[in-house]
Motif scaffolding. Structure first.
Motif: not given
Length: 511
Positions: A248-254
């Motif tokens: 999910h998007k939380g796995d790939f950083g901000h």
């Protein structure tokens, strides 16, 4: 969040300085291979390389200098003549003044019936192809005298040129031109690949570099640490394996991009879009309020914030896994406030453009282990208090000096971009002249930010980002040409590169 190294070794080719290659040569001879036999191997490899590039060649002009490089030329002349090629052997040093293996090589060519003629300024080249075996890797000072005349005649001839080991006049360690240099179409180089064949002026003057090891395993000499490593395309799949199906998007950083001062919004938009295309989970952009609408129209997936100054940032820098600061930043009060906010954080940074100029002036003395600096030669010069010509005269030394002074990882942009970090120096052999247009550095900053946000180690992210950026430019140039190549063309190409299985039937295999 930092990702562990992949099990497979990251693909790269070791590069050496000229002195190291000479040491490898000595060790090979000491191990039982006669020097003249090694010379014959080199000449045979050069001849094979020449035939692979110009299979229909019928006549050659071979320019032979006085050292072992000239000896390689003499042997190649003999090999070519033995296969029925018409050879004009041009001497920059009389045969009677040669010694050692070079003399044996010249005598070999004479015995093979290859006539020799002394170089003079009025000499016409008989061959349809020229072979440069004049100066080799031992040159340290500016080219002078007859060698300079010969080099200028070679370049003025308009004929294709094959260089043996290195184009005469090109510095083997730095890629700088020593007054003048042969402009070759192809260079066959031996034993250890040379750092100076891949950066500075080399991409233009060395042409295609064909490395031939001659049976010498340079990496077996553990005490001779390579001066650099040449990045290879296989690094992409080594570091970007297929994503888990449950990701999910939380796995790939901000990632957060700070840039786009009033009137300079385009650079920040380019950086943000490239960052998004490289697979970051979330991308925020803090820019001047007047650029918000353009960002929403261009890329609504980017979370854009209009900020009138650093006080409007709030908790944004603390929420991000990486901050990219510099694209369109300006050097006024707005840009200074943005950079000050970035420097106050404790997360990794990617620093580009005017943020680098501010580091050299209003924020001097900074040193961090957790940032990537991405100067072009002019910015590097300001950071080192040198001239841009000083930087270009020895790009490897400049990149390493920047890393020692400022810490972290340094990307010195330009032909043969260099990445200097704690693990040493890496060189990117890709890219093209179409990249000489505005916004390319902003796109690179976004790519780097995305990779850092996704947890790659800082130095790996820098090497991989430079590689992807250059390969994306080459892909875009193949599609539509170098002239008119725009920075905005790279993001979609970069996305394809980091998803090499895109378009295959097995969607589950995509990255």
């Amino acid at each position: 969040m930092s990702r562990e190294a992949p099990h497979a070794a990251t693909p790269s080719r070791p590069l050496y300085r000229a002195e190291q290659v000479r040491e490898l040569d000595k060790r090979t001879i000491a191990a039982g291979i006669e020097g003249f036999a090694l010379m014959q191997r080199a000449a045979a490899a050069a001849w094979q390389s020449l035939k692979a590039r110009w299979p229909e060649v019928r006549s050659l002009s071979v320019l032979c200098g006085g050292g072992n490089n000239g000896g390689d030329g003499h042997v190649l002349a003999a090999l070519a003549a033995a296969e029925g090629v018409a050879v004009q052997r041009i001497l920059l040093k009389p045969i009677e003044e040669l010694s050692g293996d070079a003399r044996r090589a010249a005598d070999m060519a004479t015995a093979a019936g290859v006539e020799a003629v002394a170089w003079h300024a009025e000499l016409a080249f008989d061959g349809e192809l020229l072979v440069d075996a004049m100066l080799g890797t031992g040159l340290g000072g500016e080219v002078r005298g007859e060698a300079r005349e010969a080099i200028e005649a070679v370049n003025a001839s308009g004929l294709p040129v094959m260089a043996i080991d290195i184009p005469s006049g090109l510095h083997a360690d730095t890629g700088a031109i020593l007054g003048t240099a042969v402009r070759a179409c192809r260079t066959a180089t031996f034993i250890g690949d040379k750092l100076g064949l891949h950066t500075g002026a080399a991409p233009e003057w060395a042409g295609e570099v064909d490395f031939r090891a001659l049976g010498v395993e340079a990496e077996d000499n553990a005490d001779l640490e390579p001066a650099a490593h040449l990045l290879e395309a296989g690094m992409i799949s080594a570091w970007l394996p297929p994503r888990a199906r449950s990701a999910h998007k939380g796995d790939f950083g901000h990632a957060l991009v700070l840039g786009g001062a009033p009137g300079f919004g385009g650079a920040a938009l380019l950086a943000a879009e490239a960052c998004a295309r490289l697979g970051v989970g979330k991308i925020s952009l803090a820019t001047a309020p007047e650029h918000v609408t353009a960002s929403l129209v261009r890329r609504p997936e980017v979370m854009v914030h209009g900020v009138r100054g650093a006080g409007d940032l709030g908790e944004l820098p603390q929420q991000a896994d990486v901050v990219v600061v510099g694209p369109g930043l300006g050097q006024g009060s707005w840009g200074q406030g943005m950079l000050q906010s970035a420097l106050a954080g404790d997360g990794p940074l990617v620093v580009d453009a005017d943020a680098l100029n501010l580091l050299a002036t209003r924020f001097s003395g900074q040193y961090r282990d957790d940032w990537i600096l991405t100067p072009h030669p002019g910015e590097a010069a300001r950071l080192l208090d040198l001239s841009a010509s000083d930087v270009q005269a020895d790009r490897p030394a400049a990149a390493l000096a920047l890393q020692r002074r400022y810490g972290g990882v340094v990307v010195l942009k330009g032909a043969g971009s260099l990445v200097a970090g704690p693990e040493g120096l890496a060189v990117c052999p890709f890219g093209n002249p179409g990249m000489a247009s505005g916004g390319m550095g902003d796109t690179l900053s976004g790519i780097l930010g995305a990779l850092v946000a996704q947890g790659l180690p800082l130095e790996t992210a820098a090497r991989l980002g430079v590689l992807v950026h250059a390969l994306a430019a080459d892909m875009a140039a193949r599609q539509a040409g170098e002239r008119g190549l725009l920075a905005g063309d790279l993001a979609s190409c970069a996305q394809i590169l980091v998803n090499p299985t895109t378009g295959q039937d097995d969607v589950a295999a995509t990255r």
